[in-house]
Structure formats: C-alpha cells, structure tokens
Design a protein around this motif. Structure first.
Motif, PDB file in Angstrom:
ATOM      1  N   ALA A 323      17.945   0.820 -47.464  1.00 41.25           N
ATOM      2  CA  ALA A 323      16.926   1.707 -47.355  1.00 41.25           C
ATOM      3  C   ALA A 323      15.601   1.141 -48.472  1.00 41.25           C
ATOM      4  O   ALA A 323      14.615   1.682 -47.887  1.00 41.25           O
ATOM      5  N   GLU A 324      16.050   0.990 -49.558  1.00 41.75           N
ATOM      6  CA  GLU A 324      15.050   0.625 -50.568  1.00 41.75           C
ATOM      7  C   GLU A 324      14.175  -0.466 -50.259  1.00 41.75           C
ATOM      8  O   GLU A 324      13.090  -0.663 -50.690  1.00 41.75           O
ATOM      9  N   ARG A 325      14.689  -1.315 -49.255  1.00 42.87           N
ATOM     10  CA  ARG A 325      13.910  -2.636 -48.580  1.00 42.87           C
ATOM     11  C   ARG A 325      13.368  -2.493 -47.182  1.00 42.87           C
ATOM     12  O   ARG A 325      12.925  -3.368 -46.848  1.00 42.87           O
ATOM     13  N   ALA A 326      13.606  -1.199 -46.805  1.00 45.44           N
ATOM     14  CA  ALA A 326      13.398  -1.313 -45.233  1.00 45.44           C
ATOM     15  C   ALA A 326      12.053  -1.265 -44.896  1.00 45.44           C
ATOM     16  O   ALA A 326      11.121  -0.697 -45.824  1.00 45.44           O
ATOM     17  N   ARG A 327      11.689  -1.598 -43.780  1.00 47.22           N
ATOM     18  CA  ARG A 327      10.170  -1.580 -43.253  1.00 47.22           C
ATOM     19  C   ARG A 327      10.059  -0.277 -42.369  1.00 47.22           C
ATOM     20  O   ARG A 327      11.181   0.182 -42.065  1.00 47.22           O
ATOM     21  N   GLU A 328       9.110   0.083 -41.885  1.00 51.53           N
ATOM     22  CA  GLU A 328       9.036   1.324 -41.127  1.00 51.53           C
ATOM     23  C   GLU A 328       9.714   1.089 -39.786  1.00 51.53           C
ATOM     24  O   GLU A 328      10.365   2.257 -39.329  1.00 51.53           O
ATOM     25  N   ASP A 329       9.693  -0.180 -39.499  1.00 48.18           N
ATOM     26  CA  ASP A 329      10.392  -0.439 -38.046  1.00 48.18           C
ATOM     27  C   ASP A 329      11.728  -0.907 -38.270  1.00 48.18           C
ATOM     28  O   ASP A 329      12.487  -1.373 -37.212  1.00 48.18           O
ATOM     29  N   THR A 330      12.332  -0.899 -39.564  1.00 49.56           N
ATOM     30  CA  THR A 330      13.805  -1.310 -39.596  1.00 49.56           C
ATOM     31  C   THR A 330      14.759  -0.336 -39.107  1.00 49.56           C
ATOM     32  O   THR A 330      14.552   0.897 -39.475  1.00 49.56           O
TER      33      THR A 330
END
Length: 387
Positions: A323-330
């Motif tokens: 979650a700390e590295r997620a993009r908006e569409d991840t």
C-alpha cells in the motif's frame, strides 16, 4: 470491494448448477486454474464425484506446438481435467455473468522434478526438492516464461494471477508429511531453501562466494536449530548465524534472480495478451520468503504488474508494504480463506475485509468456492451482501 472466488475446472465441469451457485455468492469474478500443481481436492456438491485427485502438476487445457521437441514441457492432465477442461469451465462461468481470470502456478511442480531431477533446488546437504524448480537455471527459466504466457492468456480471460513466480523452498504440503519434528521459522526456512545446484553455484561464484564453503557454513548455521534452539529472529538471526556478508550476498543473488524472472514473465504475458489484460502476482512483501506467495520487492513488483494478491488469512499486515508503494490504479487484493476446515473464518469475512480495506486493500480473493461447505458459502454470501 470487488471480489473474486478461486475455482478449479473440476468444480464446474459436469455440474450444471455450479456456475449459477458461484455467481450467487455475490462475487464479480472467478480466478480459474489453468495450470496447477498436484492436489487432492474435495468437491462437496458435485453430482458425479466428491474427491478429485490431480496426480501431478499439469496444464488444464491443450498445450500448443511451442513445446515441440523440448525436454521441459508442461504435462497434460489426466482424467481429473481432460481435454480443454479450463476452456469448458471458463465458458460456463462467463455465461453466468462472471469475469474469468486465469490462475497459473509456475515454479511448483513435483512431476518436473521427478522426471528431470537436475531442475530441482538442492539444499546444503545435497537433498533435492523435486517440488521446487530452481529458477536460476536457464532451461527451467525458459520453460517457466513460456508456461506463464500460454497458461495466462487463455481465450476469453480478462486477466491472470501468477502464483509461485519466484523461489520455492523447503515448505511444501506433501503426502504424509513428517517434517515438523523441528520447528523452523524464518531462519531455518531460509537456510534450508538456499540452492546449491550447479547454476546457483556459478551464481555464488559471480559474487565472490565459494559454493562448497557456503554450503558448509549453512550446515554449521543450522546446527543450533537441529538441537532445539529457538528460531524466532527473522533476518537479523540469519545474519548472526551465517555471517552478515554471506547472508547479504546470498540474498542479493536470490533477489536479483527472482526479480529477473518476474520481470521477464510479466513481459511475456503482456506480449501475448490483448490490451487491458490484467496481470497480478501472488506475493509476499519479504523478498527472502519462498513459496506460493513468492517473496518480492514491493516497489519492483508493482512497477511490473497491475497489482498483487496478498495472503491475509492470518491478518492484513502484509498489505502495508504494498500500500505504501501503490499507485491510484494499483490492485491490492486481500486473499482470505473462507473454508472453515482449512483454517478460514467465513463468519468474520465482512470484518476481515473491512480491516484489509483500512490497510489499503482494493479487492478481495476468496479461497476457495469449490472446497467450501454449504454453510461456509452461505456465510460468504451474507458477507459480500453486507459489503
């Protein structure tokens, strides 16, 4: 939250009521096995059978001619999934209004290791793990890349989930398993999963390690665990027992090897897939972990794939590094076991899903619609309706 239920073709084929029953759970999607390892599975509602024994790892569709004249090639299924079992089930599930994504098991294949023992991981004692193909070997790697592309991109599939895309180690559910006499935690599992096949020996040499000396050091590091010392220290304990330079070097070699395979496998799938095809990895955010949920570097994994499927039955904490590295569409899919007999808790699914969502989960994966009892499925329906 969008939800997908895991399903085997043999849960559907021959049971005309299965597609509607799965759709009635309230899931949007199914993750349908197209390449799977050996298993013995319950089918509690099927009109023709109650137990399916998949005797070896196999593709559940007719393999194409890319495998002609190759020593390493996927095995066809036997009578547990004859013909295009995947395609038959996918067509029925699609007709019931469900999106179908493939479920592809890669570096986990006991038949491959039995027929081609040179492909297997070899531990520091010289024991082979036939269930665990060594991903550092060029021929094995080529086999896995072609298998990923073929098994993932089946007709009508909207996406794929790639399982065991990395190192497989000691941990393995095996027939009449007798390996729990000594408790091995992170330290023991790592040391017993280090591979000493010729390809890995060459890899160690490239980073300045002598394979013979390293295997001796691993055996020495394991001695306290065999005598009953607690194994509870995580990576710091690996460094203490093996020595920090050797521990760091082995991890760097294995991480680089796994990242390269993950990069190339996702690229192979994307090259074979239509636009908009979703690619997810079953993943653990601790890169030195082995198994079905392969250890990955979260930033690297999310730079390649559209997201990850994360084991959350024991709690949702493994979602956080992703979650700390997620993009908006991840896509961050929390994988929750909903079979009571397998340690799941379908009665708390709504609460568990809410906790996962709080830590960044965007979707749910439900393991497993075909294995669950009627009571478990009823609890799933209620939970998904509440969500």
């Amino acid at each position: 939250m969008k939800a997908s239920a895991f399903v085997y073709p043999w849960d559907v084929n021959g049971d005309p009521e299965a597609p509607a029953r799965i759709a009635a759970l309230g899931a949007d999607q199914v993750t349908l096995a197209s390449a799977y390892h050996s298993t013995r599975a319950l089918t509690p509602r099927h009109p023709r059978h109650r137990i399916v024994t998949a005797e070896h790892a196999a593709v559940l569709y007719p393999a194409d001619d890319r495998w002609a004249d190759r020593a390493l090639r996927p095995y066809p299924a036997g009578d547990w999934a004859p013909g295009d079992a995947y395609g038959e089930a996918a067509e029925a599930l699609t007709a019931a209004g469900l999106d179908v994504h493939t479920w592809v098991v890669l570096a986990h294949n006991s038949r491959l290791g039995t027929d081609h023992p040179q492909t297997s991981v070899v531990n520091a004692y010289g024991d082979r793990y036939p269930w665990a193909p060594c991903i550092a070997q060029p021929a094995t790697r080529a086999y896995l890349l072609d298998l990923a592309a073929e098994a993932a991109v089946r007709p009508g599939a909207r996406g794929t989930e790639l399982e065991s895309l990395g190192w497989y180690g000691l941990a393995h559910l095996h027939a009449h398993d007798k390996t729990a006499g000594v408790g091995l935690g992170d330290v023991g599992q790592y040391l017993m999963s280090l591979c000493f096949c010729p390809a890995c020996g060459a890899g160690y040499a490239q980073i300045g390690l002598d394979s013979g000396e390293l295997s001796a050091a691993v055996r020495t590091a394991l001695e306290p665990l065999w005598r009953g010392a607690p194994d509870d220290g995580g990576w710091a304990a690996v460094e203490k027992l093996l020595g920090e330079p050797a521990a760091a070097a082995t991890r760097a070699w294995r991480d680089e090897t796994a990242r390269g395979l993950q990069t190339d496998a996702v690229a192979a799938v994307r090259a074979a897939a239509p636009d908009g095809f979703q690619v997810l990895l079953h993943a653990d955010p601790v890169s030195y972990h082995c198994g079905a949920n392969a250890g990955v570097d979260p930033a690297h994994a999310l730079s390649l794939a559209d997201g990850v499927v994360v084991p959350c039955t024991g709690g949702p904490d493994l979602l956080t590094p992703f979650a700390e590295r997620a993009r908006e569409d991840t896509v961050l899919a929390a994988n929750l076991t909903v079979v009571s007999g397998l340690g799941g808790s379908p009665g708390t699914l709504a609460a568990d899903a809410a906790r996962a969502r709080d830590l960044g989960a965007t979707e749910l994966r439900l393991y497993h619609a075909g294995l669950a009892s009627d009571a478990d499925l009823s609890a799933v329906r209620e939970a998904l309706a509440a969500l």
